[in-house]
Design a protein around this motif. Structure first.
Motif, PDB file in Angstrom:
ATOM      1  N   SER A 144      20.830 -57.505 -21.703  1.00  0.00           N
ATOM      2  CA  SER A 144      22.122 -57.924 -21.178  1.00  0.00           C
ATOM      3  C   SER A 144      22.011 -58.374 -19.725  1.00  0.00           C
ATOM      4  O   SER A 144      22.566 -59.401 -19.331  1.00  0.00           O
ATOM      5  N   ARG A 145      21.271 -57.616 -18.929  1.00  0.00           N
ATOM      6  CA  ARG A 145      21.104 -57.978 -17.518  1.00  0.00           C
ATOM      7  C   ARG A 145      20.332 -59.285 -17.359  1.00  0.00           C
ATOM      8  O   ARG A 145      20.650 -60.095 -16.490  1.00  0.00           O
ATOM      9  N   LEU A 146      19.314 -59.489 -18.182  1.00  0.00           N
ATOM     10  CA  LEU A 146      18.562 -60.744 -18.124  1.00  0.00           C
ATOM     11  C   LEU A 146      19.449 -61.924 -18.505  1.00  0.00           C
ATOM     12  O   LEU A 146      19.337 -63.007 -17.941  1.00  0.00           O
ATOM     13  N   PHE A 157      13.147 -57.615 -29.336  1.00  0.00           N
ATOM     14  CA  PHE A 157      13.139 -57.324 -27.904  1.00  0.00           C
ATOM     15  C   PHE A 157      13.407 -58.553 -27.047  1.00  0.00           C
ATOM     16  O   PHE A 157      13.590 -58.436 -25.840  1.00  0.00           O
ATOM     17  N   MET A 158      13.422 -59.728 -27.656  1.00  0.00           N
ATOM     18  CA  MET A 158      13.591 -60.972 -26.905  1.00  0.00           C
ATOM     19  C   MET A 158      14.989 -61.069 -26.312  1.00  0.00           C
ATOM     20  O   MET A 158      15.974 -60.793 -27.001  1.00  0.00           O
ATOM     21  N   PRO A 159      15.099 -61.464 -25.056  1.00  0.00           N
ATOM     22  CA  PRO A 159      16.415 -61.748 -24.495  1.00  0.00           C
ATOM     23  C   PRO A 159      17.033 -62.926 -25.252  1.00  0.00           C
ATOM     24  O   PRO A 159      16.317 -63.809 -25.717  1.00  0.00           O
ATOM     25  N   ARG A 160      18.314 -62.928 -25.392  1.00  0.00           N
ATOM     26  CA  ARG A 160      19.012 -64.014 -26.087  1.00  0.00           C
ATOM     27  C   ARG A 160      19.806 -64.814 -25.072  1.00  0.00           C
ATOM     28  O   ARG A 160      20.524 -64.251 -24.260  1.00  0.00           O
ATOM     29  N   GLY A 161      19.663 -66.136 -25.117  1.00  0.00           N
ATOM     30  CA  GLY A 161      20.402 -66.988 -24.187  1.00  0.00           C
ATOM     31  C   GLY A 161      19.986 -66.717 -22.753  1.00  0.00           C
ATOM     32  O   GLY A 161      19.039 -66.000 -22.480  1.00  0.00           O
ATOM     33  N   GLY A 162      20.663 -67.318 -21.828  1.00  0.00           N
ATOM     34  CA  GLY A 162      20.414 -67.043 -20.423  1.00  0.00           C
ATOM     35  C   GLY A 162      19.076 -67.523 -19.894  1.00  0.00           C
ATOM     36  O   GLY A 162      18.638 -67.079 -18.854  1.00  0.00           O
ATOM     37  N   PHE A 163      18.415 -68.416 -20.632  1.00  0.00           N
ATOM     38  CA  PHE A 163      17.103 -68.856 -20.199  1.00  0.00           C
ATOM     39  C   PHE A 163      17.156 -69.889 -19.093  1.00  0.00           C
ATOM     40  O   PHE A 163      16.135 -70.412 -18.682  1.00  0.00           O
TER      41      PHE A 163
END
Length: 90
Positions: A34-36, A59-65
């Motif tokens: 969430s923070r990422l 474990f992959m961050p979603r969106g926000g890249f």
């Protein structure tokens, strides 16, 4: 393994100021993801020597890249597409 990834992300979360002491690993991972997603600070996350892409997916961050990147290294062909084959380093 999922346990080693979770432990690494727990360490990252603690180093990033998340109070992880009384949190379960899945809560820590969710908070870090969430923070990422929300941050505008640049970040770079490395999953090294991955044997099973399915394990990493959870474990992959979603969106926000827009502000961050993920690098996955593996000795196995884990995904068609964005891969670069490297020779052995000397």
């Amino acid at each position: 393994s999922a346990d080693s990834i979770a432990a690494g992300l727990r360490d990252l979360a603690a180093d990033s100021g998340v109070a992880v002491k009384d949190m379960k690993n899945d809560e820590v991972v969710a908070e870090l993801r969430s923070r990422l997603y929300r941050t505008s600070c640049p970040w770079f996350l490395v999953f090294d020597n991955v044997e099973d892409r399915a394990v990493v997916d959870s474990f992959m961050p979603r969106g926000g890249f827009a502000s961050g990147h993920v690098l996955i290294t593996s000795r196995e062909c884990i995904q068609d597409g964005c891969r670069i084959a490297l020779d052995c380093f000397s």
